[in-house]
Design an enzyme around this catalytic site. Structure first.
Site, PDB file in Angstrom:
ATOM      1  N   THR A 137       0.686  -1.227  -0.001  1.00 17.36           N
ATOM      2  CA  THR A 137       0.039   0.043  -0.149  1.00 17.36           C
ATOM      3  C   THR A 137       0.589   1.549  -0.276  1.00 17.36           C
ATOM      4  OG1 THR A 137      -1.358  -0.972   1.292  1.00 17.36           O
ATOM      5  CG2 THR A 137      -1.577   0.856   2.000  1.00 17.36           C
ATOM      6  N   GLY A 151     -10.309  -3.049   2.836  1.00 23.22           N
ATOM      7  CA  GLY A 151      -9.287  -3.314   4.101  1.00 23.22           C
ATOM      8  C   GLY A 151      -9.286  -1.963   4.225  1.00 23.22           C
ATOM      9  N   ASP A 152      -8.341  -1.261   5.291  1.00 27.21           N
ATOM     10  CA  ASP A 152      -8.319  -0.166   5.976  1.00 27.21           C
ATOM     11  C   ASP A 152      -8.111   1.155   5.321  1.00 27.21           C
ATOM     12  OD1 ASP A 152      -5.226  -1.477   5.492  1.00 27.21           O
ATOM     13  OD2 ASP A 152      -4.752   0.208   6.908  1.00 27.21           O
ATOM     14  N   GLY A 157      -0.998  -2.183   6.268  1.00 30.23           N
ATOM     15  CA  GLY A 157      -0.184  -3.463   6.863  1.00 30.23           C
ATOM     16  C   GLY A 157      -2.143  -3.995   6.269  1.00 30.23           C
TER      17      GLY A 157
HETATM   18  N1  GLY Z   1      -4.197  -2.487   3.791  1.00 32.53           N
HETATM   19  C1  GLY Z   1      -4.748  -2.489   3.028  1.00 32.53           C
HETATM   20  C2  GLY Z   1      -5.529  -3.411   3.011  1.00 32.53           C
HETATM   21  O1  GLY Z   1      -5.485  -4.271   3.656  1.00 32.53           O
HETATM   22  O2  GLY Z   1      -6.444  -3.743   2.333  1.00 32.53           O
END
Ligand code: GLY
Length: 359
Positions: A199, A229-230, A251
């Site tokens: 990322t 994701g985040d 992450g």
């Molecule tokens: N950190 C990116 C994801 O988990 O999609």
């Protein structure tokens, strides 16, 4: 009348000299930028000198683009976009071109951006044809009444705003396709093939004292069922607030969402700044100064992620101009630069010990 104005002038002079020395001196405008290109299991022995040089050059290139904006008095928001666009265009990273493949063999992209001035934010998830998802996230922030758009709706909005598109071949790379095939053939998890997450993100402080943060990703190899994701989740992967700090994460997204990593770091730092401002005694203020914040706060939040079973890292910029990293993996592609002359890129964990000591 003359006596009155003389008295006012004398009072004003008294007031100025009653201020602490630091408040009398005009503060030098400062700027600061930190970037990342993913964290994960990174082993120096497994990386050729050529590959290492390619990553370092890509990071420096993104850092230089952001530095040019900030050093010329540009905004933190423009610096964040200037850093992220070349990282999205570089197939070395898992964002834009070079994004990982979903289980169904597509590149589905997520991005988010936040302005610390007013906490305005924009985010997109599951877009497949927008060349630079970070620019679409920013268009959502500035040109829509919403914060978060998904899939075809987000792409329709992008088309109305005239954002640049690209065909599927632009995003697809052989290395990422092979990772998906390895995963399917050997029934591996995404973590087995994504030794690093890849990322990308940037956080910045501009000379006007404003903070900004942005993050962009392809997610995790083999993601399915519309997994998000985040990275596009404001508060998890991205957060910026002029009262506290700017954070971008990389992450294992599920854990970063559960901890609310980016807003958790900012909230804790904000409360620390309030505590310091209201500290009754100079001893208490000095003690608070010595507590290795905000590095200590970021490390504590990353420790929480680790205790739950997750891994990854964050980059942070504070209103005071600190540019910091914290990660619980063996490496994180990263870089930082400040108006004080700091300029560095790094990949493996060993360098970070020195970096953490420098505010
Ligand atoms: N950190 C990116 C994801 O988990 O999609």
């Amino acid at each position: 009348m003359k006596a009155l104005s003389t008295a006012i002038a004398a009072l004003a002079t008294l007031f100025v000299f009653a201020l602490p020395v630091s408040a009398q001196e005009a503060a030098e405008p400062r700027w600061s930028i930190a970037i990342h290109g993913g964290a994960g299991t990174l082993d120096p022995d497994e990386m050729t000198p050529e590959r290492r040089a390619a990553y370092e050059a890509a990071l420096q290139n993104a850092l230089d683009a952001a530095k040019a904006v900030l050093a010329n008095g540009g905004s933190a928001m423009d610096a964040v976009k200037a850093a992220i666009v070349p990282l999205e265009d570089d197939p070395l990273f898992n964002a834009g071109r070079g994004a990982v493949f979903t289980w169904d063999g597509k590149n589905e992209l997520d991005a988010s951006i936040m302005d610390g001035r007013d906490r305005s934010a924009g985010a997109v998830t599951g877009v497949t044809s927008i060349k630079n998802p970070i620019l679409l996230a920013d268009a959502v922030r500035t040109d829509s009444p919403h914060v978060f758009l998904m899939g075809t709706g987000a792409e329709q909005f992008a088309s109305e705003k005239g954002l640049e598109t690209a065909p599927p071949e632009w995003f697809a790379t052989e290395a990422r396709r092979e990772a998906l095939e390895r995963m399917k053939a050997r029934e591996l998890s995404a973590l087995d093939v994504d030794h690093k997450f890849g990322t990308v993100g940037a956080v910045a402080l501009d000379m006007a004292g404003n903070l900004a943060a942005g993050t962009s990703t392809g997610g995790m190899t083999g993601k399915r069922w519309g997994r998000i994701g985040d990275a596009p989740v404001i508060g998890a992967g991205t957060y910026a607030d002029n009262r506290s700090c700017a954070v971008s994460a990389t992450g294992w997204g599920e854990y970063f969402i559960r901890v609310g990593v980016a807003s958790e770091i900012c909230s804790r730092y904000r409360f620390l700044r309030i505590t310091k401002a209201y500290a009754q005694s100079s001893e208490r203020r000095e003690w608070l100064e010595q507590q290795n914040y905000p590095q200590g706060i970021a490390d504590a939040v990353m420790q929480e992620v680790k205790e739950l079973g997750g891994d990854g890292g964050v980059i942070i910029v504070t209103p005071e101009g600190q540019a910091l990293f914290s990660f619980n993996t063996t490496g994180m592609y990263r870089g930082r630069a400040t108006s004080d002359g700091v300029n560095e890129v790094a990949i493996f964990a060993d360098v970070i010990e020195q970096a953490s000591e420098t505010p």
